[in-house]
Motif scaffolding. Sequence first.
Motif, PDB file in Angstrom:
ATOM      1  N   ALA A  38      59.758  65.749  13.397  1.00  0.00           N
ATOM      2  CA  ALA A  38      60.456  65.848  14.684  1.00  0.00           C
ATOM      3  C   ALA A  38      59.547  66.461  15.744  1.00  0.00           C
ATOM      4  CB  ALA A  38      61.727  66.669  14.530  1.00  0.00           C
ATOM      5  N   GLY A  39      58.734  67.446  15.343  1.00  0.00           N
ATOM      6  CA  GLY A  39      57.798  68.058  16.283  1.00  0.00           C
ATOM      7  C   GLY A  39      56.745  67.084  16.783  1.00  0.00           C
ATOM      8  N   ILE A  40      56.299  66.191  15.919  1.00  0.00           N
ATOM      9  CA  ILE A  40      55.334  65.166  16.335  1.00  0.00           C
ATOM     10  C   ILE A  40      55.950  64.268  17.400  1.00  0.00           C
ATOM     11  CG2 ILE A  40      54.130  63.061  15.579  1.00  0.00           C
ATOM     12  CD1 ILE A  40      53.690  64.539  12.856  1.00  0.00           C
ATOM     13  N   VAL A  41      57.165  63.803  17.142  1.00  0.00           N
ATOM     14  CA  VAL A  41      57.844  62.905  18.086  1.00  0.00           C
ATOM     15  C   VAL A  41      58.134  63.628  19.403  1.00  0.00           C
ATOM     16  CG1 VAL A  41      59.977  61.598  18.449  1.00  0.00           C
ATOM     17  CG2 VAL A  41      58.773  61.427  16.278  1.00  0.00           C
ATOM     18  N   ALA A  42      58.582  64.888  19.330  1.00  0.00           N
ATOM     19  CA  ALA A  42      58.866  65.654  20.543  1.00  0.00           C
ATOM     20  C   ALA A  42      57.585  65.899  21.349  1.00  0.00           C
ATOM     21  CB  ALA A  42      59.532  66.977  20.189  1.00  0.00           C
ATOM     22  N   VAL A  72      60.135  60.032   6.447  1.00  0.00           N
ATOM     23  CA  VAL A  72      60.851  60.797   7.457  1.00  0.00           C
ATOM     24  C   VAL A  72      60.796  60.025   8.770  1.00  0.00           C
ATOM     25  CG1 VAL A  72      61.099  63.017   8.612  1.00  0.00           C
ATOM     26  CG2 VAL A  72      60.126  62.926   6.298  1.00  0.00           C
ATOM     27  N   TYR A  73      61.980  59.666   9.259  1.00  0.00           N
ATOM     28  CA  TYR A  73      62.128  58.932  10.513  1.00  0.00           C
ATOM     29  C   TYR A  73      62.633  59.897  11.574  1.00  0.00           C
ATOM     30  CZ  TYR A  73      61.857  54.874   7.457  1.00  0.00           C
ATOM     31  OH  TYR A  73      61.441  53.949   6.537  1.00  0.00           O
ATOM     32  N   ALA A  74      62.128  59.796  12.791  1.00  0.00           N
ATOM     33  CA  ALA A  74      62.563  60.690  13.866  1.00  0.00           C
ATOM     34  C   ALA A  74      62.560  59.921  15.184  1.00  0.00           C
ATOM     35  CB  ALA A  74      61.641  61.902  13.959  1.00  0.00           C
ATOM     36  N   GLU A  75      63.546  60.261  16.013  1.00  0.00           N
ATOM     37  CA  GLU A  75      63.686  59.590  17.307  1.00  0.00           C
ATOM     38  C   GLU A  75      64.270  60.573  18.310  1.00  0.00           C
ATOM     39  OE1 GLU A  75      65.754  55.545  19.052  1.00  0.00           O
ATOM     40  OE2 GLU A  75      66.362  56.272  17.099  1.00  0.00           O
ATOM     41  N   VAL A  76      63.691  60.603  19.519  1.00  0.00           N
ATOM     42  CA  VAL A  76      64.239  61.451  20.572  1.00  0.00           C
ATOM     43  C   VAL A  76      65.575  60.846  20.982  1.00  0.00           C
ATOM     44  CG1 VAL A  76      63.940  62.318  22.918  1.00  0.00           C
ATOM     45  CG2 VAL A  76      61.969  62.216  21.369  1.00  0.00           C
ATOM     46  N   GLU A  77      66.617  61.660  20.866  1.00  0.00           N
ATOM     47  CA  GLU A  77      67.969  61.200  21.182  1.00  0.00           C
ATOM     48  C   GLU A  77      68.331  61.471  22.636  1.00  0.00           C
ATOM     49  OE1 GLU A  77      71.808  63.147  19.643  1.00  0.00           O
ATOM     50  OE2 GLU A  77      71.501  61.371  18.386  1.00  0.00           O
ATOM     51  N   SER A  78      67.921  62.645  23.134  1.00  0.00           N
ATOM     52  CA  SER A  78      68.212  62.980  24.536  1.00  0.00           C
ATOM     53  C   SER A  78      67.155  63.945  25.048  1.00  0.00           C
ATOM     54  CB  SER A  78      69.607  63.585  24.669  1.00  0.00           C
ATOM     55  OG  SER A  78      69.683  64.803  23.966  1.00  0.00           O
ATOM     56  N   GLY A  80      66.508  66.864  28.190  1.00  0.00           N
ATOM     57  CA  GLY A  80      66.983  67.691  29.291  1.00  0.00           C
ATOM     58  C   GLY A  80      65.815  68.043  30.193  1.00  0.00           C
ATOM     59  N   ARG A  81      65.962  69.104  30.970  1.00  0.00           N
ATOM     60  CA  ARG A  81      64.890  69.496  31.883  1.00  0.00           C
ATOM     61  C   ARG A  81      63.662  69.973  31.119  1.00  0.00           C
ATOM     62  NH1 ARG A  81      62.565  73.421  34.598  1.00  0.00           N
ATOM     63  NH2 ARG A  81      63.720  75.148  33.704  1.00  0.00           N
ATOM     64  N   THR A  82      63.860  70.823  30.085  1.00  0.00           N
ATOM     65  CA  THR A  82      62.737  71.332  29.294  1.00  0.00           C
ATOM     66  C   THR A  82      62.902  71.064  27.800  1.00  0.00           C
ATOM     67  OG1 THR A  82      63.739  73.522  28.991  1.00  0.00           O
ATOM     68  CG2 THR A  82      62.313  73.219  30.933  1.00  0.00           C
ATOM     69  N   SER A  83      64.037  70.530  27.411  1.00  0.00           N
ATOM     70  CA  SER A  83      64.321  70.384  25.982  1.00  0.00           C
ATOM     71  C   SER A  83      64.564  68.930  25.578  1.00  0.00           C
ATOM     72  CB  SER A  83      65.538  71.221  25.594  1.00  0.00           C
ATOM     73  OG  SER A  83      66.690  70.712  26.228  1.00  0.00           O
ATOM     74  N   MET A  84      64.484  68.705  24.282  1.00  0.00           N
ATOM     75  CA  MET A  84      64.729  67.377  23.704  1.00  0.00           C
ATOM     76  C   MET A  84      65.492  67.556  22.411  1.00  0.00           C
ATOM     77  SD  MET A  84      60.826  66.228  24.071  1.00  0.00           S
ATOM     78  CE  MET A  84      60.418  67.958  23.967  1.00  0.00           C
ATOM     79  N   LYS A  85      66.426  66.662  22.143  1.00  0.00           N
ATOM     80  CA  LYS A  85      67.107  66.612  20.851  1.00  0.00           C
ATOM     81  C   LYS A  85      66.496  65.451  20.075  1.00  0.00           C
ATOM     82  CE  LYS A  85      71.437  68.755  22.087  1.00  0.00           C
ATOM     83  NZ  LYS A  85      71.267  69.971  21.327  1.00  0.00           N
ATOM     84  N   VAL A  86      66.091  65.740  18.841  1.00  0.00           N
ATOM     85  CA  VAL A  86      65.439  64.743  17.997  1.00  0.00           C
ATOM     86  C   VAL A  86      66.298  64.525  16.753  1.00  0.00           C
ATOM     87  CG1 VAL A  86      63.358  64.144  16.699  1.00  0.00           C
ATOM     88  CG2 VAL A  86      63.158  65.458  18.826  1.00  0.00           C
ATOM     89  N   ARG A  87      66.695  63.286  16.528  1.00  0.00           N
ATOM     90  CA  ARG A  87      67.468  62.907  15.344  1.00  0.00           C
ATOM     91  C   ARG A  87      66.492  62.534  14.233  1.00  0.00           C
ATOM     92  NH1 ARG A  87      72.230  62.659  14.393  1.00  0.00           N
ATOM     93  NH2 ARG A  87      72.823  62.683  16.584  1.00  0.00           N
ATOM     94  N   ILE A  88      66.737  63.084  13.037  1.00  0.00           N
ATOM     95  CA  ILE A  88      65.843  62.866  11.899  1.00  0.00           C
ATOM     96  C   ILE A  88      66.643  62.307  10.731  1.00  0.00           C
ATOM     97  CG2 ILE A  88      64.179  63.956  10.331  1.00  0.00           C
ATOM     98  CD1 ILE A  88      65.011  66.196  12.904  1.00  0.00           C
ATOM     99  N   GLY A 106      69.469  65.104  10.217  1.00  0.00           N
ATOM    100  CA  GLY A 106      69.670  66.282  11.047  1.00  0.00           C
ATOM    101  C   GLY A 106      69.391  66.004  12.510  1.00  0.00           C
ATOM    102  N   LEU A 107      69.728  66.999  13.330  1.00  0.00           N
ATOM    103  CA  LEU A 107      69.480  66.943  14.764  1.00  0.00           C
ATOM    104  C   LEU A 107      68.831  68.262  15.155  1.00  0.00           C
ATOM    105  CD1 LEU A 107      69.894  65.296  17.382  1.00  0.00           C
ATOM    106  CD2 LEU A 107      72.080  66.496  17.642  1.00  0.00           C
ATOM    107  N   PHE A 108      67.578  68.190  15.600  1.00  0.00           N
ATOM    108  CA  PHE A 108      66.810  69.378  15.949  1.00  0.00           C
ATOM    109  C   PHE A 108      66.580  69.400  17.456  1.00  0.00           C
ATOM    110  CE2 PHE A 108      64.291  70.343  11.814  1.00  0.00           C
ATOM    111  CZ  PHE A 108      65.343  69.942  11.026  1.00  0.00           C
ATOM    112  N   THR A 109      66.536  70.615  18.036  1.00  0.00           N
ATOM    113  CA  THR A 109      66.238  70.778  19.456  1.00  0.00           C
ATOM    114  C   THR A 109      64.871  71.423  19.608  1.00  0.00           C
ATOM    115  OG1 THR A 109      68.572  71.024  20.001  1.00  0.00           O
ATOM    116  CG2 THR A 109      67.002  71.802  21.641  1.00  0.00           C
ATOM    117  N   PHE A 110      64.073  70.838  20.485  1.00  0.00           N
ATOM    118  CA  PHE A 110      62.740  71.341  20.808  1.00  0.00           C
ATOM    119  C   PHE A 110      62.674  71.655  22.294  1.00  0.00           C
ATOM    120  CE2 PHE A 110      62.115  69.090  16.944  1.00  0.00           C
ATOM    121  CZ  PHE A 110      61.086  69.748  16.300  1.00  0.00           C
TER     122      PHE A 110
END
Length: 127
Positions: A38-42, A72-78, A80-88, A106-110
């Motif tokens: 997820a960190g790579i994608v973010a 492991v599959y990951a995609e930025v879901e949304s 924001g101004r400084t953040s991203m939610k990544v679905r894994i 899972g859903l992680f926020t970066f």
Amino acid sequence: MTHDPKNPVLRVVPGPSDINANGHIFGGWVLSQMDIAAGIVARLRSGGPVATVAIDRMEFIAPIHLRDLISVYAEVESVGRTSMKVRIEVMAWRDSGSVHVKVTEGLFTFVAIDEEARPRPVEPQSK
């Protein structure tokens, strides 16, 4: 550079040291693989460093076995101004690839960070 969500970000085979007392792979090991992917994608989406700030949701669906190939599959879901939610999503390939099992999701926020580890804006997606 972007990431195609149809392709795994990571593929890894857990080793004997990753097994818990039940003979399955430690949940923490799986969590770390998810965080890496997820960190790579973010990072690709934000164009720079990111930090994990929350795990909004995490579900263990099925155990991972020794010798499973983990994708492991990951995609930025949304964004924001400084953040991203990544679905894994984590899939296990068993029996020489003849069986595919969804094991975790899972859903992680970066948050995108600058050189001083402070939040920085994430640019809007170019069209």
